[in-house]
Design a protein around this motif. Structure first.
Motif, PDB file in Angstrom:
ATOM      1  N   LYS A 290      19.323 -12.176   0.050  1.00 27.45           N
ATOM      2  CA  LYS A 290      18.909 -11.284   1.253  1.00 27.45           C
ATOM      3  C   LYS A 290      17.536 -11.867   1.713  1.00 27.45           C
ATOM      4  N   LEU A 291      16.445 -12.400   0.935  1.00 25.84           N
ATOM      5  CA  LEU A 291      15.173 -12.788   1.477  1.00 25.84           C
ATOM      6  C   LEU A 291      15.428 -14.068   2.361  1.00 25.84           C
TER       7      LEU A 291
ATOM      8  N   HIS B 242      18.175 -15.043   3.828  1.00 27.19           N
ATOM      9  CA  HIS B 242      18.926 -14.741   4.958  1.00 27.19           C
ATOM     10  C   HIS B 242      18.100 -14.174   5.951  1.00 27.19           C
ATOM     11  N   ASP B 243      17.165 -13.466   5.583  1.00 27.85           N
ATOM     12  CA  ASP B 243      16.009 -12.826   6.688  1.00 27.85           C
ATOM     13  C   ASP B 243      15.391 -14.122   7.291  1.00 27.85           C
ATOM     14  N   TYR B 244      14.804 -14.866   6.272  1.00 23.93           N
ATOM     15  CA  TYR B 244      14.032 -16.200   6.743  1.00 23.93           C
ATOM     16  C   TYR B 244      14.947 -16.975   7.566  1.00 23.93           C
TER      17      TYR B 244
ATOM     18  N   GLY C  29      17.977 -16.421   9.063  1.00 24.96           N
ATOM     19  CA  GLY C  29      18.868 -15.960  10.230  1.00 24.96           C
ATOM     20  C   GLY C  29      20.339 -15.989   9.854  1.00 24.96           C
TER      21      GLY C  29
END
Length: 172
Positions: free
Chosen positions: A63-64, A66-68, A70
């Motif tokens: 998740k981290l 993915h957030d970084y 995109g």
């Protein structure tokens, strides 16, 4: 109880894509609550300690990342014991470590993985528990090998696997 883990990321700092400084990977691991974080070379390898189970480790770090980024970043996680097993069960142990890779997968490769390949030019392939081993006898540079079952996996040569196994086994 805490566990030492190794995480190997897919498509990080390879061929100009997926740029991720290792200092950022350390920060993401620490933000996920992992401790004793160490990285190895700039291709998305981290070793750390966590009280979480493998699935939760994968989910948090994924998740981290993915957030970084995109977009989803493939995260394959192994315990220290599993990483040592990947090294010990290498069916091509007599070959140079830079000519053999373990392709890390989330699940056991299907039995058809050995047959569902294209571009085979003398490479040798063997199935592991959650890995596919490939011996590139003439090196990887000119290989055209494609393994359908490995499409979502990530490969590390056995020299890197050995280093990660040693790092994961060491007390931080």
């Amino acid at each position: 109880m805490t566990q030492r883990y190794a995480a190997v990321l897919r498509a990080v700092n390879v061929g100009g894509t997926g740029k991720l400084p290792m200092s950022e990977l350390v920060a993401f691991c620490e933000a996920a609550g992992f401790t004793d974080v160490r990285t190895y070379i700039a291709s998305g390898n981290a070793v750390f300690t966590s009280a979480l189970k493998e699935a939760a480790v994968k989910q948090r770090l994924g998740k981290l990342l993915h957030d970084y980024a995109g977009k989803p970043v493939g995260v394959m996680v192994r315990t220290a014991q599993e990483m040592a097993r990947v090294l010990a069960e290498n069916p091509f142990a007599d070959a140079p470590g830079n000519r053999v890779v373990a392709i890390f997968l989330d699940a056991a490769p299907p039995p058809s993985a050995l047959h569902d390949v294209s571009g085979l030019q003398g490479e040798q392939i063997a199935l592991g528990r959650r890995e596919i081993y490939v011996h590139y006898g003439d090196g990887m540079a000119d290989s055209r090998l494609k393994i359908k079952a490995a499409a979502q996996g990530t490969a590390r040569n056995m020299n890197t696997v050995a280093k990660l196994a040693a790092m994961a086994a060491a007390k931080a």
